[in-house]
Design an enzyme around this catalytic site. Structure first.
Site, short mmCIF file in Angstrom:
data_model
loop_
_atom_site.label_atom_id
_atom_site.label_comp_id
_atom_site.label_asym_id
_atom_site.label_seq_id
_atom_site.Cartn_x
_atom_site.Cartn_y
_atom_site.Cartn_z
CD GLU A 28 -3.95 -5.58 3.74
OE1 GLU A 28 -4.72 -4.71 4.18
OE2 GLU A 28 -2.72 -5.52 3.84
CD GLU B 291 -3.00 -1.12 2.26
OE1 GLU B 291 -2.92 -0.24 3.12
OE2 GLU B 291 -3.91 -1.96 2.22
#
Ligand SMILES: *[C@@H]1O[C@H](CO)[C@@H](O)[C@H](O)[C@H]1NC(C)=O
Ligand SMILES: *[C@@H]1O[C@H](CO)[C@@H](O)[C@H](O)[C@H]1NC(C)=O
Ligand SMILES: *[C@@H]1O[C@H](CO)[C@@H](O)[C@H](O)[C@H]1NC(C)=O
Ligand SMILES: *[C@@H]1O[C@H](CO)[C@@H](O)[C@H](O)[C@H]1NC(C)=O
Ligand SMILES: *[C@@H]1O[C@H](CO)[C@@H](O)[C@H](O)[C@H]1NC(C)=O
Ligand SMILES: *[C@@H]1O[C@H](CO)[C@@H](O)[C@H](O)[C@H]1NC(C)=O
Ligand SMILES: *[C@@H]1O[C@H](CO)[C@@H](O)[C@H](O)[C@H]1NC(C)=O
Ligand SMILES: *[C@@H]1O[C@H](CO)[C@@H](O)[C@H](O)[C@H]1NC(C)=O
Ligand SMILES: *[C@@H]1O[C@H](CO)[C@@H](O)[C@H](O)[C@H]1NC(C)=O
Ligand SMILES: *[C@@H]1O[C@H](CO)[C@@H](O)[C@H](O)[C@H]1NC(C)=O
Length: 592
Positions: A490, A271
């Site tokens: 995720e 991320e």
């Protein structure tokens, strides 16, 4: 403790050297200290020789230690712990937990090569902050910043997973989990971020990986999940400086060589949108860098693209083609609030300044999206042709942390008032966002809210099939490289107010998270039925853990952990069973 004097010394390291054995490494910080961060050729030189203990003492201070600091032997999971909860879904009139898990939609199934599992990250679970030669990361320092963590907690102990990993892996295996995806702590392996390797860390991760294999769980590795070695941050600014590129690539090389014989799915960074937007770091606690605040995330992004792509190529040369390497991008699905062309344009700018910032270079062009390029070319150097070539195609599948969806729209004053206008509050993306439908469409929130500590997250699983198709159409299908499908690396939910519940049995029946996993898995199956190439998924997360600025107040675990009990016991929540059920019903080995 958070001494600008020390940062001055570290930032002006004349010749950074590392020496010594793994248990007693040191760095030499020398500077022309005269109250300025700029060394002067004429002022006297002060040299400090700092060992690891000094770095902890000077930059972090006291560190808490777990109740048990030897590796736990796993406790066998009793069969009574594996009985699913009374169902939320499978019978309209629940008569008890033995109701069979039906009905099944015959149009759905996971392809035989679909992979799935659970994920976690080193800083959020490991604890053992100072143990066995680990160096501090920026997050050890952030947990010491006044009022930075809502419950004033640290991750010094966290889940104590550094010592409880065998217990954790055995509990995953007992539920039939196929993949355990974890991250390595860079500053455990290289306590100063570069220099000597800490063999105890290599030994630890070797044993963790071997334990996974022993239990029939596939280990999967993320190299970097936000825990930048603190010495690198205070020496040259961490990701703000391209100096991090060779340091990251060397760290990656060490990890590929040590673990690549047993790990086949690798993620370089987790991320980058999120960790790059953590810049600027709180000024009093880190060495200050004179890069304007709004530009800092983009300096970070530039370093990330260079570091990721170089690590990818080093990894491929070490691991060969049977392994896959990618990075995890993130963000929610972006829906135009209205049908206006201004909102459509705002949505495109929102994609560009979020996902596109990292996905367009890697999957489409080797460079930033036009709108981003226009902004960053004012202060970042261009990538060279060689760098663009290295960046383009540096991924084997499209990995996205895809939790939610939200609406986007043009600023109240219109797009033209913002594009090119540095004083506009939404500059440079110029996309506004909301979680509610427009007033004309009823003004409802997009879906049930997660815990107030995670205000960005709503259950919006209806949008998942469209989201997955968007990613495939935008970044996978036209991609020049051998990109194999989309993976949701995720997804998960912070059950509302879970952290303030006190009765164990109430905590374990996490109804909203359970419905999130139920509906999300159906959405993936629907996407697959519609022809989207979804190749795998990883649920976040397998245990309650240190949720960054939310401390232990906002929880994402499919297992409850009682952080008030020094033994840190784990308990499966209802959502764990719901997640697993999807594969029991629709997996290639399950169902009819
Ligand atoms: C570790 O290094 C420090 C500073 O270089 C030195 O003073 C100390 O004696 C060393 N300790 C050990 C155990 O070698
Ligand atoms: C310290 O040295 C720098 C670099 O030579 C110089 O610009 C600065 O004025 C000096 N500061 C003081 C307080 O002497
Ligand atoms: C955290 O610490 C700060 C500063 O010591 C204090 O003002 C605040 O009330 C504390 N917050 C909690 C939730 O304990
Ligand atoms: C850090 O640098 C920024 C950008 O130059 C500046 O605005 C800020 O005041 C500095 N902060 C400190 C504490 O020196
Ligand atoms: C917006 O577009 C959608 C899809 O084309 C359509 O169903 C809807 O009626 C339109 N809404 C308005 C207010 O025009
Ligand atoms: C962004 O949208 C919110 C409503 O969700 C509005 O209150 C705010 O003024 C908007 N900001 C800008 C800069 O347009
Ligand atoms: C730039 O943005 C500011 C703040 O929103 C606004 O007051 C100003 O009118 C904008 N300038 C232009 C040229 O639109
Ligand atoms: C957590 O542990 C504490 C200390 O052992 C205990 O008092 C408390 O009841 C436990 N909470 C739950 C929900 O089990
Ligand atoms: C079964 O799956 C198909 C294909 O995704 C879908 O169109 C249909 O709505 C599903 N049926 C039910 C009852 O969910
Ligand atoms: C750790 O905590 C558990 C549970 O409270 C307790 O039984 C055990 O004695 C503690 N161990 C140590 C070394 O303090």
């Amino acid at each position: 403790m958070y001494s600008q004097v020390l940062f001055a010394l570290m930032g002006a390291v004349a010749s950074q050297t590392t020496s010594g054995t793994p248990t007693n490494q040191s760095i030499t910080a020398s500077a022309a200290y005269n109250g300025s961060t700029t060394p002067s050729p004429t002022s006297p030189i002060l040299q400090l020789n700092l060992n690891l203990e000094d770095v902890w003492d000077l930059l972090i201070g006291p560190v808490a230690v777990a109740n048990t600091t030897t590796t736990y032997s796993p406790t066998p999971v009793p069969s009574s712990s594996l009985i699913p909860p009374p169902p939320l879904y499978y019978s309209p009139f629940p008569t008890g937990q033995q109701v069979p898990l039906t009905p099944k939609n015959e149009s759905w199934s996971f392809p035989s090569d679909f992979w799935w599992g659970v994920a976690g990250a080193a800083f959020q679970i490991e604890g053992a902050a100072k143990d066995e030669g680990r160096g501090p990361s920026v997050w050890d320092a952030l947990t010491r910043v006044t009022n930075h963590i809502v419950d004033n907690s640290t991750a010094d102990v966290a889940d104590n997973n550094y010592y409880m990993y065998k217990e954790d892996i055995s509990r995953l295996a007992a539920q039939g989990v196929k993949i355990y995806s974890f991250s390595l702590s860079w500053s455990r392996i290289l306590p100063f971020g570069r220099g000597p390797v800490n063999q105890q860390a290599i030994d630890h991760y070797n044993d963790l990986i071997n334990t996974c294999i022993e239990y029939g769980v596939e280990p999967s590795v993320t190299l970097y999940h936000w825990d930048t070695p603190l010495v690198l941050q205070d020496t040259y600014g961490g990701w703000l400086s391209e100096d991090i590129v060779p340091d990251f690539v060397e760290y990656a090389r060490i990890a590929f060589e040590a673990f690549g014989d047993r790990v086949s799915k690798w993620y370089t960074v987790n991320e980058p949108i999120v960790f790059c937007n953590q810049y600027p770091l709180p000024a009093q606690y880190f060495k200050n860098f004179t890069i304007p605040n709004k530009q800092q995330p983009f300096h970070c992004g530039q370093s990330v693209l260079l570091a990721h792509s170089q690590a990818y190529h080093v990894g491929k040369s070490i691991l060969g083609d049977h392994s896959s390497i990618t990075y995890k991008n993130n963000g929610g699905y972006k829906i135009p609030l209205t049908n206006s062309s201004a909102d459509a344009q705002a949505v495109q700018r929102a994609w560009d300044f979020n996902e596109g910032w990292f996905s367009d270079p890697v999957y489409l062009t080797g460079d930033y999206p036009e709108s981003v390029k226009e902004y960053v070319s004012g202060f970042l150097r261009d990538f060279t042709d060689e760098e663009k070539q290295q960046i383009l195609g540096s991924s084997d599948f499209y990995a996205h942390d895809a939790y939610t969806a939200q609406f986007y729209m043009a600023p109240d004053s219109g797009l033209d008032s913002c594009i090119g206008n540095v004083t506009h509050p939404l500059y440079p993306s110029c996309a506004n966002t909301t979680y509610t439908y427009s007033a004309e469409d009823g003004g409802w929130v997009i879906g049930p809210a997660a815990d107030p500590g995670s205000p960005w997250l709503h259950k919006a699983t209806d949008w998942v099939p469209a989201f997955l198709k968007y990613m495939q159409d935008t970044w996978v299908t036209p991609s020049p490289g051998p990109v194999k499908g989309v993976a949701v690396t995720e997804f998960g939910f912070a059950e509302p107010f879970e952290g303030s519940k006190t009765l164990l049995q109430d905590i374990l029946y996490d109804a909203v998270r359970t419905s999130y996993y139920h509906d999300y898995m159906e959405a993936i199956l629907m996407a697959i039925a519609e022809g989207t190439d979804v190749v795998g998924c990883l649920a976040w997360s397998f245990v309650d853990n240190f949720e960054w600025q939310q401390g232990y107040a906002s929880r994402f675990g499919m297992q409850y952990v009682n952080f008030s009990d020094p033994a840190l016991p784990r308990y499966y929540k209802a959502s764990f069973f719901e997640y697993i059920n999807a594969f029991k019903i629709y997996g290639s080995e399950g169902g009819d």
